[in-house]
Design an enzyme around this catalytic site. Structure first.
Site, PDB file in Angstrom:
ATOM      1  N   ASP A  42       0.820  -1.208   0.000  1.00  0.00           N
ATOM      2  CA  ASP A  42       0.000   0.000   0.000  1.00  0.00           C
ATOM      3  C   ASP A  42       0.852   1.256   0.000  1.00  0.00           C
ATOM      4  O   ASP A  42       2.080   1.198  -0.060  1.00  0.00           O
ATOM      5  CB  ASP A  42      -0.999  -0.019   1.171  1.00  0.00           C
ATOM      6  CG  ASP A  42      -0.320  -0.085   2.533  1.00  0.00           C
ATOM      7  OD1 ASP A  42       0.791   0.477   2.670  1.00  0.00           O
ATOM      8  OD2 ASP A  42      -0.902  -0.664   3.460  1.00  0.00           O
ATOM      9  N   LYS A  63      -3.986   3.183  -0.572  1.00  0.00           N
ATOM     10  CA  LYS A  63      -5.124   3.989  -0.165  1.00  0.00           C
ATOM     11  C   LYS A  63      -4.615   5.316   0.375  1.00  0.00           C
ATOM     12  O   LYS A  63      -3.585   5.390   1.022  1.00  0.00           O
ATOM     13  CB  LYS A  63      -5.918   3.307   0.958  1.00  0.00           C
ATOM     14  CG  LYS A  63      -6.507   1.959   0.613  1.00  0.00           C
ATOM     15  CD  LYS A  63      -7.226   1.412   1.820  1.00  0.00           C
ATOM     16  CE  LYS A  63      -7.804   0.032   1.573  1.00  0.00           C
ATOM     17  NZ  LYS A  63      -8.506  -0.479   2.766  1.00  0.00           N
ATOM     18  N   MET A 175      -4.871   8.533  11.626  1.00  0.00           N
ATOM     19  CA  MET A 175      -5.847   8.821  10.563  1.00  0.00           C
ATOM     20  C   MET A 175      -6.873   9.864  11.000  1.00  0.00           C
ATOM     21  O   MET A 175      -8.042   9.798  10.637  1.00  0.00           O
ATOM     22  CB  MET A 175      -6.565   7.520  10.126  1.00  0.00           C
ATOM     23  CG  MET A 175      -5.625   6.421   9.685  1.00  0.00           C
ATOM     24  SD  MET A 175      -6.485   4.876   9.297  1.00  0.00           S
ATOM     25  CE  MET A 175      -7.123   4.424  10.911  1.00  0.00           C
TER      26      MET A 175
END
Length: 505
Positions: A42, A63, A175
């Site tokens: 990723d 992502k 996040m």
């Protein structure tokens, strides 16, 4: 039945790739990469980790906020399908697969379909990120606990700010940068001290690391003018006050430098490690590949090795390919009367690994200087063997032929590495500046050939660093300016040249 057997042989490693610094990869994860037939990775995976296995198929499923190259259902199916083909699949996930990495979901998906899997924990950014910013997650008498919280929820539910505001330890939000205003507001409304120190850590444990500090009451306003980008960790707690004393990473001599390495993959690893230990971020795009070339002529030279007075090595590859073949076919004692000349300390040390010390080595690491040194020690009837590349420099051999008997023999060929042009352009576009290191004229020429019409844009955005005069000449003949040339034609010489340049500014 056949597909069931393949599925039985297939296996998936769900491996943590660590927070950014590739040297934080665990030994077990390294083995999983090396064993893989397929690597699924990723956006938060350091691309240099992929170079640990140049043969594996690579599938990017990155992502980032508001954009998913592959959604989670697609990723699950990729892992399942590749394992069903009987392949070893290594799923590299930034940080740790079980810390907001959805590793548990992927493991259950595989388990329900009868696919073998193994979890390889990784160093989580929630601990290593603050550490690289000089912020301990716990500290005696300051923070006795730490709490890792997701800063985003797909169900749009609110975090329990009443509970979080009462916690005494460090609060670490992953996040959550998009929701910074909401997080600060929620904690303040439920009684969290507005003077509580806060740090936002961007791209933790990489050369792009940037840290913004403030207080709970003002960090959001400060962040609006600070050009902070995701991924970013929000750290709320009193240990932020220790950053000035404990910040080691950003003080490393090459921190913030983005270094593009173009040398052969098998020789690049030690180079990469040297730069990384000094804080640099590395992008590795191997431009060449060296392969052994066997021949009847080489066999004859080895059989008659005792007729040569000198063996002249111009490169590490020349040493390795010739000596490995020689030791397979002959006896090192046949070299007892032979003298050796090498160009550069690296070539000298390569020969030394075979138990042989070179008799002659010039002070200046350049081919014609070695010719001059040899000229003072040989006479017209001395025989000199020169193991070299198929497309080696002719001027060295031609000059040697002026004063001794020379036998040149090809022991390896330098091929253009099939590096993807789009991968280079895509990787570099995110950087405002970088330094491209060319360690030979062939690395530059192949770089130019691969990039074609895009070469000018790539080179003009960065700085060109050359290992020595021959490489610089190749760059300049193509119409480009060399920004830094190493005084000593070694990687160590390049590092010193970069450090000296940095000190001037």
């Amino acid at each position: 039945m056949k597909n069931d057997l393949k599925k039985f042989r297939g296996k998936v490693y769900l491996a943590g790739a660590g927070p950014g610094d590739p040297e934080l990869l665990t030994l077990k994860a390294k083995r999983a990469i090396e064993e893989a037939d397929v690597i699924v990775y990723d956006r938060l995976t350091n691309p240099n980790l992929l170079n640990l296995n140049m043969e594996a198929q690579r599938i990017y499923v990155g992502k980032k906020a508001e954009y998913h190259h592959k959604n989670q259902d697609e990723i699950n199916e990729i892992l399942y399908e590749e394992a069903c083909k009987g392949k070893i699949v290594t799923r590299l996930k930034g940080g740790d697969p079980y810390v907001f990495g959805r590793g548990g979901e992927e493991a259950l998906y595989l388990k329900d379909r009868g696919v073998k899997f193994e979890i390889i924990p990784g160093v989580t950014s929630s601990i290593a990120g603050p550490g690289y910013a000089g912020i301990p997650v716990t500290f005696r008498n300051i923070a006795r606990s730490f709490h890792v919280i997701t800063g985003q929820r797909n169900d749009n539910a609110e975090l329990n700010y009443k509970h979080l505001a009462r916690l005494e330890g460090s609060l670490i939000f992953l996040m959550g940068f998009k929701n910074l205003a909401k997080i600060c507001k929620g904690l303040l409304e439920h009684g969290k001290n507005p003077k509580t120190p806060v740090a936002i850590i961007q791209w933790a444990a990489t050369s792009r690391q940037k840290v913004l500090t403030g207080e709970l009451s003002n960090i959001y306003e400060k962040s609006r003018n600070a050009d902070i980008e995701r991924p970013a960790i929000i750290f709320i707690g009193d240990t932020v006050s220790l950053r000035d004393d404990l910040n080691f990473y950003e003080k490393l001599p090459l921190f913030g430098h983005n270094i593009v390495i173009t040398r052969e993959a098998k020789r690049a690893q030690s180079t990469i490690q040297k730069f990384q230990s000094l804080g640099a971020n590395i992008l590795s795009f191997p431009m060449i590949e060296t392969v052994f070339t066997d021949s009847a002529e080489l066999k004859e030279a080895i059989e008659n090795i005792e007729i040569y007075d000198y063996i002249f090595f111009t490169s590490v590859n020349g040493v390795d390919f010739f000596m490995d073949k020689f030791l397979q076919e002959s006896d090192v004692r046949k070299l007892s009367k032979t003298k050796f000349c090498t160009i550069g300390i690296k070539t000298y040390n390569a020969l030394k690994k075979y138990g042989i010390k070179a008799d002659l080595m010039p002070d200046v690491f350049e081919g014609m200087e070695a010719v001059e040194v040899l000229k003072n020690h040989v006479d017209r009837n001395d025989r000199v063997l020169v193991p070299r590349a198929r497309l080696g420099r002719n001027e060295i051999v031609n000059e040697l032929k002026e004063f001794c008997l020379v036998k040149e023999i090809e022991v390896y060929d330098t091929l253009i590495k099939n590096t993807d042009k789009e991968e280079i352009i895509e990787s570099l576009k995110d950087y405002d500046d970088y330094e491209i290191i060319f360690t030979s004229s062939s690395t530059f020429k192949n770089f130019a050939e691969i990039l074609g019409t895009d070469l000018k844009g790539v080179l003009e955005k960065g700085r060109i660093i050359s290992i020595g005069p021959i490489t610089s000449r190749a760059v300049e003949e193509a119409g480009y300016k060399v920004d830094i040339e190493a005084e000593e034609s070694t990687i160590e010489g390049i590092i010193e040249a970069i450090k000296e340049q940095r000190e001037k500014f």
